[in-house]
Design a protein around this motif. Structure first.
Motif, PDB file in Angstrom:
ATOM      1  N   GLU A  62     -35.361  53.063 -47.566  1.00 55.69           N
ATOM      2  CA  GLU A  62     -36.368  53.322 -48.596  1.00 55.69           C
ATOM      3  C   GLU A  62     -36.419  52.171 -49.600  1.00 55.69           C
ATOM      4  OE1 GLU A  62     -35.444  57.037 -50.407  1.00 55.69           O
ATOM      5  OE2 GLU A  62     -35.955  58.192 -48.605  1.00 55.69           O
ATOM      6  N   ARG A  63     -35.245  51.692 -49.929  1.00 55.14           N
ATOM      7  CA  ARG A  63     -35.184  50.609 -50.907  1.00 55.14           C
ATOM      8  C   ARG A  63     -35.538  49.262 -50.290  1.00 55.14           C
ATOM      9  NH1 ARG A  63     -29.946  50.853 -54.765  1.00 55.14           N
ATOM     10  NH2 ARG A  63     -29.816  53.073 -55.173  1.00 55.14           N
ATOM     11  N   ARG A  64     -35.120  49.090 -49.058  1.00 59.66           N
ATOM     12  CA  ARG A  64     -35.336  47.808 -48.407  1.00 59.66           C
ATOM     13  C   ARG A  64     -36.006  47.995 -47.045  1.00 59.66           C
ATOM     14  NH1 ARG A  64     -32.699  43.223 -50.493  1.00 59.66           N
ATOM     15  NH2 ARG A  64     -33.916  42.221 -48.859  1.00 59.66           N
ATOM     16  N   PRO A  65     -37.312  48.266 -47.068  1.00 63.58           N
ATOM     17  CA  PRO A  65     -38.025  48.465 -45.788  1.00 63.58           C
ATOM     18  C   PRO A  65     -37.966  47.228 -44.902  1.00 63.58           C
ATOM     19  CG  PRO A  65     -39.449  48.936 -47.685  1.00 63.58           C
ATOM     20  CD  PRO A  65     -38.199  48.354 -48.226  1.00 63.58           C
ATOM     21  N   ASP A  66     -37.675  46.080 -45.500  1.00 59.09           N
ATOM     22  CA  ASP A  66     -37.643  44.833 -44.725  1.00 59.09           C
ATOM     23  C   ASP A  66     -36.351  44.682 -43.944  1.00 59.09           C
ATOM     24  OD1 ASP A  66     -36.226  44.661 -47.148  1.00 59.09           O
ATOM     25  OD2 ASP A  66     -36.281  42.470 -47.074  1.00 59.09           O
ATOM     26  N   LEU A  67     -35.432  45.623 -44.088  1.00 54.35           N
ATOM     27  CA  LEU A  67     -34.107  45.484 -43.487  1.00 54.35           C
ATOM     28  C   LEU A  67     -34.134  45.114 -42.001  1.00 54.35           C
ATOM     29  CD1 LEU A  67     -31.056  45.801 -44.231  1.00 54.35           C
ATOM     30  CD2 LEU A  67     -31.217  48.118 -43.319  1.00 54.35           C
ATOM     31  N   PRO A  68     -34.922  45.821 -41.183  1.00 55.06           N
ATOM     32  CA  PRO A  68     -34.886  45.517 -39.736  1.00 55.06           C
ATOM     33  C   PRO A  68     -35.351  44.104 -39.416  1.00 55.06           C
ATOM     34  CG  PRO A  68     -35.919  47.646 -40.133  1.00 55.06           C
ATOM     35  CD  PRO A  68     -35.777  46.981 -41.473  1.00 55.06           C
ATOM     36  N   GLU A  69     -36.149  43.507 -40.314  1.00 50.05           N
ATOM     37  CA  GLU A  69     -36.672  42.170 -39.995  1.00 50.05           C
ATOM     38  C   GLU A  69     -35.707  41.052 -40.367  1.00 50.05           C
ATOM     39  OE1 GLU A  69     -39.532  44.221 -41.727  1.00 50.05           O
ATOM     40  OE2 GLU A  69     -39.383  44.904 -39.633  1.00 50.05           O
ATOM     41  N   LEU A  70     -34.692  41.380 -41.164  1.00 47.00           N
ATOM     42  CA  LEU A  70     -33.792  40.332 -41.640  1.00 47.00           C
ATOM     43  C   LEU A  70     -32.883  39.823 -40.527  1.00 47.00           C
ATOM     44  CD1 LEU A  70     -32.673  42.020 -44.981  1.00 47.00           C
ATOM     45  CD2 LEU A  70     -34.355  40.181 -44.707  1.00 47.00           C
ATOM     46  N   PRO A  71     -32.428  38.573 -40.655  1.00 47.97           N
ATOM     47  CA  PRO A  71     -31.408  38.064 -39.724  1.00 47.97           C
ATOM     48  C   PRO A  71     -30.168  38.957 -39.802  1.00 47.97           C
ATOM     49  CG  PRO A  71     -32.221  36.318 -41.182  1.00 47.97           C
ATOM     50  CD  PRO A  71     -32.819  37.584 -41.676  1.00 47.97           C
ATOM     51  N   GLN A  72     -29.450  39.049 -38.701  1.00 39.18           N
ATOM     52  CA  GLN A  72     -28.321  39.973 -38.584  1.00 39.18           C
ATOM     53  C   GLN A  72     -27.342  39.908 -39.769  1.00 39.18           C
ATOM     54  OE1 GLN A  72     -27.785  42.304 -36.420  1.00 39.18           O
ATOM     55  NE2 GLN A  72     -25.595  42.685 -36.268  1.00 39.18           N
ATOM     56  N   ASP A  73     -26.874  38.697 -40.070  1.00 39.41           N
ATOM     57  CA  ASP A  73     -25.878  38.566 -41.136  1.00 39.41           C
ATOM     58  C   ASP A  73     -26.420  39.035 -42.474  1.00 39.41           C
ATOM     59  OD1 ASP A  73     -24.167  37.610 -39.320  1.00 39.41           O
ATOM     60  OD2 ASP A  73     -24.078  35.541 -40.082  1.00 39.41           O
ATOM     61  N   GLU A  74     -27.655  38.651 -42.742  1.00 41.26           N
ATOM     62  CA  GLU A  74     -28.257  39.036 -44.006  1.00 41.26           C
ATOM     63  C   GLU A  74     -28.503  40.539 -44.048  1.00 41.26           C
ATOM     64  OE1 GLU A  74     -31.674  36.685 -44.998  1.00 41.26           O
ATOM     65  OE2 GLU A  74     -32.141  37.941 -46.731  1.00 41.26           O
ATOM     66  N   ALA A  75     -28.902  41.088 -42.916  1.00 37.87           N
ATOM     67  CA  ALA A  75     -29.162  42.526 -42.845  1.00 37.87           C
ATOM     68  C   ALA A  75     -27.881  43.321 -43.108  1.00 37.87           C
ATOM     69  CB  ALA A  75     -29.749  42.895 -41.483  1.00 37.87           C
ATOM     70  N   ILE A  76     -26.784  42.859 -42.516  1.00 35.53           N
ATOM     71  CA  ILE A  76     -25.508  43.548 -42.747  1.00 35.53           C
ATOM     72  C   ILE A  76     -25.150  43.491 -44.227  1.00 35.53           C
ATOM     73  CG2 ILE A  76     -23.020  43.390 -42.355  1.00 35.53           C
ATOM     74  CD1 ILE A  76     -23.597  42.657 -39.469  1.00 35.53           C
ATOM     75  N   ALA A  77     -25.355  42.322 -44.810  1.00 32.70           N
ATOM     76  CA  ALA A  77     -25.013  42.159 -46.222  1.00 32.70           C
ATOM     77  C   ALA A  77     -25.865  43.074 -47.098  1.00 32.70           C
ATOM     78  CB  ALA A  77     -25.201  40.700 -46.644  1.00 32.70           C
ATOM     79  N   VAL A  78     -27.145  43.154 -46.804  1.00 25.40           N
ATOM     80  CA  VAL A  78     -28.026  44.024 -47.585  1.00 25.40           C
ATOM     81  C   VAL A  78     -27.627  45.489 -47.408  1.00 25.40           C
ATOM     82  CG1 VAL A  78     -30.379  44.925 -47.760  1.00 25.40           C
ATOM     83  CG2 VAL A  78     -30.003  42.447 -47.632  1.00 25.40           C
ATOM     84  N   ALA A  79     -27.397  45.870 -46.160  1.00 23.51           N
ATOM     85  CA  ALA A  79     -26.995  47.263 -45.893  1.00 23.51           C
ATOM     86  C   ALA A  79     -25.682  47.572 -46.596  1.00 23.51           C
ATOM     87  CB  ALA A  79     -26.864  47.478 -44.384  1.00 23.51           C
ATOM     88  N   ARG A  80     -24.771  46.608 -46.565  1.00 21.69           N
ATOM     89  CA  ARG A  80     -23.460  46.797 -47.178  1.00 21.69           C
ATOM     90  C   ARG A  80     -23.598  46.995 -48.689  1.00 21.69           C
ATOM     91  NH1 ARG A  80     -20.613  41.523 -46.717  1.00 21.69           N
ATOM     92  NH2 ARG A  80     -21.654  41.183 -48.704  1.00 21.69           N
ATOM     93  N   GLU A  81     -24.389  46.106 -49.315  1.00 19.75           N
ATOM     94  CA  GLU A  81     -24.504  46.159 -50.772  1.00 19.75           C
ATOM     95  C   GLU A  81     -25.255  47.396 -51.250  1.00 19.75           C
ATOM     96  OE1 GLU A  81     -22.713  44.164 -52.785  1.00 19.75           O
ATOM     97  OE2 GLU A  81     -21.984  43.773 -50.764  1.00 19.75           O
ATOM     98  N   GLU A  82     -26.339  47.705 -50.565  1.00 22.48           N
ATOM     99  CA  GLU A  82     -27.118  48.889 -50.957  1.00 22.48           C
ATOM    100  C   GLU A  82     -26.295  50.148 -50.717  1.00 22.48           C
ATOM    101  OE1 GLU A  82     -30.041  49.050 -52.400  1.00 22.48           O
ATOM    102  OE2 GLU A  82     -30.567  46.931 -52.358  1.00 22.48           O
ATOM    103  N   GLY A  83     -25.651  50.193 -49.550  1.00 22.47           N
ATOM    104  CA  GLY A  83     -24.841  51.369 -49.212  1.00 22.47           C
ATOM    105  C   GLY A  83     -23.682  51.542 -50.176  1.00 22.47           C
TER     106      GLY A  83
END
Length: 553
Positions: free
Chosen positions: A211-232
RNA sequence: GCGCCUGUAGCUCAGUGGAUAGAGCGUCUGCCUCCGGAGCAGAAGGUCGGGGGUUCGAAUCCCUUCAGGCGCACCA
């Protein structure tokens, strides 16, 4: 007369005996304060002491001879009704009813201050507890430390200590990446990484993160993990804080492990320990020679690959506590961490502290709640949140606070729900609400405290038992603080509630209120003081455990 | 193998060297014209895991042994 005053009178009697030559004793053998205690048997008086038994040998006399001499000297003391020598040389002391009864007024006038002492005054303590990873919900084990740790903070403060309650957030390291990877997997339908998190709550977090980061699936793997980690991380930590606040548990400091790495505190800690002479290099790694102290093997601070270990952060955290001005550091850890005691103490020693004085590690054993439903969302654990919703905050807190931390615990959920003697929290709360009911009636019938107080009227057996119990309270709190054992307060409250119920039921004439066709007498008024003294102590004690004292139930 | 915790009434557990080892539950027996019976009083129920030791005195301290739990990472 308080136990402290009595103890002082005994010391004075001993000193007098030495002064006039009756007692041959070196000056340093006279205890500064003589230990007095409540005897088990009522026939043994209000207070008893074994001081004659302990000193007789040193003085070259028999316990009974010494006891009889002390009894004669003590008999003159104001407030003491009688002193008997019993058994091998115990002194059994009975107080004047008036001297004992005076306590009722003292307590009511002290109010919430009664029980607060200065026995730990000047001590500055950092109390760390729970410190669960922010990668999932709090479970039953954390609940025990939450209840016990918060009660401990309150009790230490009541004894005059300056306490900072602290929660260490393990927000650094590979575990956080696995957490981020797990959320990402749930968000995008990927594979949960090895050692990752499988609970339903990860899915819930994934939904919120998306919900907060709809762009998550489009991000490069490393960046996506970092975003998921920080938001989570932020979401999960927020939940933990919310659940704890709802449980009535408050932390003064939320300390991030990551901040130690980012600020350079970890490297500085290694350098400082190296200056102290306890760091060495081997196999490409940097080690702390903890075996110089109590540890059974040395510990790695910096791995061969250059990454600091969790242990290095522990060391930096310890130094942070030291630097922030806490001579005393208490850690409340689960039994599965007992292997950490020696290495934590070794950190203290390596840092130049005294492991006997500056660090205390309290180990709590595991707890299980029979009949509790397991949390599907968190993966077959008992969640704090569910437990409180099911049992209620007061009952959970009290039930977990009334046992020493080091006993393994098996509680039955149904027992905690019962509103009978099965459930001590209701027994104690019921006693409190009963004192309030008596107050309400007193107000209605015109019994007023300020009209009279005659302590000599509190001369019934059940009244002197109750007064004796009330006078113990400050010592119980001080002892609970000294020994870091909150359960002593709970056990005391149960005994006090029992004495109160006994008094209430003992004799229909022992009322704080007149019958409808009676006049108000001083006896009623005086008993109301006693009733209110009990109410005060029950409320004060429950507050130390973080449990409410209801006026009606 | 080494280390830590635990072993007390049928069950859940108190008891940091003192007198006859306690509480609740469970089992029996009593107590309500009137302050809350969600309570009170009493009975029954124990080799304090076993064995040594320390001392005037041990559930408590020491040794040993048995049983159960947990831990022994360049994981977090």
């Amino acid at each position: 007369m308080t136990p402290t005053e009595l103890s002082g009178a005994l010391s004075a009697a001993l000193a007098a005996a030495v002064a006039d030559g009756t007692l041959q004793l070196p000056a340093d053998a006279i205890p500064a304060s003589v230990h007095v205690e409540r005897p088990r048997q009522r026939e043994h008086g209000d207070w008893a002491t074994n001081v004659a038994l302990q000193l007789a040998k040193k003085a070259g006399t028999t316990p009974r001879t010494l006891a009889e001499d002390l009894a004669a000297r003590l008999g003159e003391t104001r407030g003491i009704k009688s002193v008997d020598v019993a058994g091998p040389g115990f002194l059994n002391i009975t107080l004047d009813a008036g001297a004992a009864g005076e306590l009722a007024r003292t307590i009511v006038e002290a109010g919430s201050e009664y029980g607060r002492t200065g026995t730990l005054a000047g001590q500055v303590i950092d109390l760390e507890y729970i410190s669960a990873n922010p990668t999932g919900p709090l479970h039953i084990g954390h609940t025990r430390w939450a209840a016990l740790g918060d009660a401990m903070a309150r009790i230490l403060r009541a004894a005059g200590a300056d306490v900072t309650a602290e929660y260490y957030i393990n927000d650094a390291g590979a575990q956080m990446d696995r957490f981020g990877g797990s959320i990402l997997a749930r968000a995008t339908g990927g594979e949960i990484p090895e050692g990752g998190y499988h609970g339903e709550y990860v899915k819930e977090l994934a939904v919120k993160v998306l919900e907060r980061r709809p762009d998550l699936p489009e991000l490069p793997q490393d960046e996506a993990i970092a975003v998921a980690r920080e938001e989570g991380y932020q979401l999960q930590l927020a939940e933990i804080r919310e659940v704890l606040e709802g449980f009535g548990v408050h932390f003064d400091v939320w300390f991030s492990e990551r901040s130690l790495h980012e600020s350079g505190a970890v490297e500085q800690a290694v350098d400082r320990l190296r200056e102290q002479g306890h760091v060495f290099d081997s196999d490409g790694a940097v080690w702390l020679r903890t075996t110089d102290f109590t540890d059974d093997k040395d510990r790695v601070l910096i791995r061969a690959n250059g990454e600091p270990t969790y242990f290095a952060a522990d060391a930096a955290y310890y130094l942070s506590k030291k630097d922030r001005g806490f001579p005393g550091k208490i850690y409340l850890l689960g039994a599965d961490h007992h292997g950490y005691i020696n290495r934590l103490k070794a950190i203290a020693a390596c840092a130049g502290d005294d492991p006997q004085q500056n660090i205390e590690v309290l180990i709590g054993q595991l707890v299980n709640v029979g009949g509790a439903k397991l949390s599907k969302r968190a993966g077959n654990i008992i969640e704090l949140r569910d437990l409180v919703e099911w049992i209620g905050r007061d009952a959970v807190r009290y039930s977990l606070s009334r046992y020493p931390a080091d006993t393994p615990l098996e509680l039955q959920g149904e027992d905690m729900l019962k509103q009978t003697n099965d459930n001590p929290v209701f027994y104690v709360q019921y006693a409190h609400s009963r004192t309030c009911a008596v107050d309400r009636n007193a107000a209605e019938r015109g019994v007023r405290l300020e009209d009279a107080f005659d302590p000599s009227l509190l001369n019934h057996e059940s009244e002197s038992a109750l007064l004796g119990r009330l006078t113990e309270y400050p010592r119980i709190v001080a002892q609970a603080a000294e020994l870091r054992e909150p359960h002593r307060v709970a056990r005391y409250l149960e005994a006090l509630a029992g004495d109160y119920h006994s008094w209430y039921n003992d004799d229909a004439k022992l009322r704080a209120n007149p019958y409808p066709d009676e006049d108000v007498t001083d006896a009623h008024r005086t008993r109301l003081w006693l009733n209110d003294a009990v109410r005060t102590v029950l409320a004060n004690g429950l507050d130390l455990l973080g449990v409410s004292a209801p006026e009606r139930m």
